[in-house]
Design an enzyme around this catalytic site. Structure first.
Site, PDB file in Angstrom:
ATOM      1  N   HIS A 107       0.896  -1.007  -0.100  1.00 12.32           N
ATOM      2  CA  HIS A 107       0.063   0.068   0.253  1.00 12.32           C
ATOM      3  C   HIS A 107       0.732   1.403   0.098  1.00 12.32           C
ATOM      4  O   HIS A 107       0.153   2.297  -0.108  1.00 12.32           O
ATOM      5  CB  HIS A 107      -0.979  -0.002   1.366  1.00 12.32           C
ATOM      6  CG  HIS A 107      -0.543   0.353   2.705  1.00 12.32           C
ATOM      7  ND1 HIS A 107       0.043  -0.676   3.252  1.00 12.32           N
ATOM      8  CD2 HIS A 107      -0.091   1.517   3.186  1.00 12.32           C
ATOM      9  CE1 HIS A 107       0.310  -0.184   4.406  1.00 12.32           C
ATOM     10  NE2 HIS A 107       0.323   1.102   4.567  1.00 12.32           N
ATOM     11  N   ASP A 137       0.303  -7.511   1.178  1.00 12.50           N
ATOM     12  CA  ASP A 137       0.406  -6.194   1.710  1.00 12.50           C
ATOM     13  C   ASP A 137       2.156  -6.073   1.317  1.00 12.50           C
ATOM     14  O   ASP A 137       2.705  -5.394   2.548  1.00 12.50           O
ATOM     15  CB  ASP A 137      -0.241  -5.583   2.762  1.00 12.50           C
ATOM     16  CG  ASP A 137       0.336  -4.115   2.840  1.00 12.50           C
ATOM     17  OD1 ASP A 137       0.486  -3.380   1.778  1.00 12.50           O
ATOM     18  OD2 ASP A 137      -0.024  -3.643   3.933  1.00 12.50           O
ATOM     19  N   GLY A 211       3.109   6.284   8.163  1.00 15.77           N
ATOM     20  CA  GLY A 211       4.157   6.760   7.840  1.00 15.77           C
ATOM     21  C   GLY A 211       5.226   5.503   8.249  1.00 15.77           C
ATOM     22  O   GLY A 211       6.341   5.476   7.822  1.00 15.77           O
ATOM     23  N   ASN A 212       4.749   4.927   9.393  1.00 20.16           N
ATOM     24  CA  ASN A 212       5.542   3.779   9.939  1.00 20.16           C
ATOM     25  C   ASN A 212       5.547   2.396   8.944  1.00 20.16           C
ATOM     26  O   ASN A 212       6.011   1.539   9.131  1.00 20.16           O
ATOM     27  CB  ASN A 212       5.227   3.342  11.256  1.00 20.16           C
ATOM     28  CG  ASN A 212       5.957   4.069  12.583  1.00 20.16           C
ATOM     29  OD1 ASN A 212       5.224   4.736  13.122  1.00 20.16           O
ATOM     30  ND2 ASN A 212       7.184   3.664  12.521  1.00 20.16           N
ATOM     31  N   SER A 213       4.556   2.557   8.069  1.00 24.50           N
ATOM     32  CA  SER A 213       4.218   1.372   7.259  1.00 24.50           C
ATOM     33  C   SER A 213       5.486   1.216   6.437  1.00 24.50           C
ATOM     34  O   SER A 213       6.105   1.902   5.778  1.00 24.50           O
ATOM     35  CB  SER A 213       3.146   1.626   6.165  1.00 24.50           C
ATOM     36  OG  SER A 213       1.681   1.775   6.856  1.00 24.50           O
ATOM     37  N   GLY A 270      -7.064 -25.080  -2.334  1.00 23.72           N
ATOM     38  CA  GLY A 270      -8.319 -25.481  -2.844  1.00 23.72           C
ATOM     39  C   GLY A 270      -9.233 -25.941  -1.941  1.00 23.72           C
ATOM     40  O   GLY A 270      -9.924 -26.913  -1.879  1.00 23.72           O
TER      41      GLY A 270
END
Length: 465
Positions: A107, A137, A211-213, A270
């Site tokens: 992201h 992510d 901002g830590n992401s 599956g």
């Protein structure tokens, strides 16, 4: 509440000093050791955490003059011309090798057209995404013309324990690199903060903010145990509940990126399942509340080939516990395709371990996607045959069959057709294969009725051609 944690955390810092030199935790031996805190650890780890500035260009549609009209809005919603909008994204990343392999969040950089990476010593690099996966992510970057960079090692995240001291390093709110401390407050957190079923996180109370992401969650030895990705908050700021993607998944991403994979390859199960609660455990005659009950199996699933059945309870994969579909997805994601995994199950009251082959979702029967041309009433419409690969990529229910819309194109999209719709019939004529769509459209006359299935609901659309 934050202040109340500061003193005990500061006193506990002492353990980081001997740990930097040796693996065993020791009691501080002097006042000097107490006063230093995490400083030696931060000096070692912080240079490997970078700030990321990404530019994303999105195509927004101009607001329709009928947007507030309850009748005309549906008719004119698709006719506004798209216009580009530049969106700037700010986040963090972690250098994992001296030649410039960096991990961050999807992201933050997954859809970026321009990525600038700034190191702790203010060097700047252009970067490109070499592997990204929205469901996990995660994104792997390659810095251009980079060499001799500081990097962090990856710890086996399955060894992490609740209560361990940890540091979160990143660039919260764009103020510059910041370090916050806390403990590991939970493991195997699943389905937290949304996502598409692959969420499996380490929880920490170390303050994490926007901002830590993509930043680092490290242990007191300076090893990376996770990539900060989400927070649980109503205000948008840290409430002491943050989540990090485990390092074991990061390791598999790096391996695949180095091997040149264009998409992240995860083994296909599956199956669908549900956690075993106390009621299920009692009904199944289980001695304890553990595991995941298999509620559905695709006929082509490798678990079917290994002898699994609906009603079996999966307890472990490769010796690690499994208690939910998200945990199952994670355990398979960190294993390599082409090998096998040892899966422990309860089958007809007996506990046993079975080897299951790790394979991709098969493209069988062939999807054979067809794009309608300008000679048809719906040029640009892309349809294909449903198979396990299509089910996985389009996130369709496991039992889905038939012909699916892969891309509605401009004309069908304006009429309300969406990607993922199952095409049932055109003017009452059933659709059995992708080529039927073009044939039936060409013979539809001035009016057409399109019957489709959308999220389990039958929908009929009428078009004037």
């Amino acid at each position: 509440m934050v202040r109340s944690l500061a003193l005990p955390l500061t006193l506990a810092l002492v353990t980081s000093l001997p740990l930097a030199a040796q693996p065993d935790t020791q009691v501080p031996q002097s006042q000097a050791e107490i006063s230093l805190g995490f400083a030696p650890l931060v000096k070692e780890a912080a240079p490997a955490v970078v700030n990321i500035y990404a530019k994303i260009i999105r195509q927004d549609r101009a607001r329709s003059p009928f947007a507030d009209d309850p009748f005309f809005d549906d008719f004119f919603r698709q006719f506004a011309q798209p216009r580009p909008r530049v969106q700037n994204s700010l986040g963090s990343g972690v250098i994992l090798s001296d030649d410039g392999i960096v991990v961050s969040n999807y992201h933050v950089v997954g859809e970026a057209s321009d990525i600038r990476v700034v190191t702790n010593d203010r060097r700047e690099y252009q970067a490109e995404v070499i592997l990204a996966d929205q469901a996990s992510d995660l994104a792997i970057l390659q810095l251009k013309d980079a060499e001799g960079l500081p990097s962090l090692g990856l710890r086996d995240s399955d060894e992490v324990e609740v209560g361990e001291l940890t540091l979160a390093i990143g660039n919260p709110f764009g103020v510059g690199q910041t370090v916050s401390s806390g403990i590991i407050s939970g493991l195997a957190r699943t389905g937290t903060g949304g996502g598409q079923g692959f969420g499996y996180y380490i929880q920490t109370d170390a303050p994490i903010n926007p901002g830590n992401s993509g930043g680092a969650l490290i242990d007191v030895n300076g090893d990376l145990i996770g990539i900060n990705t989400r927070i649980l908050s109503r205000s948008g700021g840290s409430n002491g509940i943050g989540f990090a993607i485990p390092a074991n998944l990061v390791r598999e991403f790096v391996r695949q990126a180095r091997e040149g994979e264009g998409e992240f390859q995860r083994p296909w199960a599956g199956m669908t399942g549900q956690p075993v609660d106390s009621d299920l455990a009692e009904a199944l005659g289980l001695g304890q509340v553990d595991g995941m009950l298999i509620s559905e199996l695709h006929p082509q699933s490798p678990f079917v080939e290994a002898g699994f059945e609906v009603g079996d309870v999966v307890l472990e994969v490769d010796g690690e516990p499994v208690n939910s579909p998200s945990e199952m997805a994670f355990r398979l994601s960190v294993a390599e395709l082409g090998g096998t995994s040892a899966v422990t199950r309860v089958h007809q009251g007996e506990t046993e371990t079975v080897e299951v082959a790790l394979m991709e979702a098969p493209n069988s029967p062939a999807a054979d996607p067809i794009t309608l041309n300008e000679q048809t009433p719906m040029p640009g419409l892309v349809v294909g045959q449903v198979n396990p690969e299509v089910i996985t990529k389009m996130q369709l229910p496991l039992s889905t069959e038939g012909v699916v819309v892969m891309d509605p194109g401009p004309y069908a999209g304006r009429g309300g057709v969406r990607a993922g719709d199952l095409l049932l019939a055109i003017n009452g004529e059933e659709i059995a294969a992708p080529e039927d769509v073009a044939n039936l459209l060409m013979n539809s006359g001035r009016w057409m009725r399109l019957d489709l299935m959308r999220q389990g609901q039958r929908v009929s659309l009428r078009f004037r051609l």
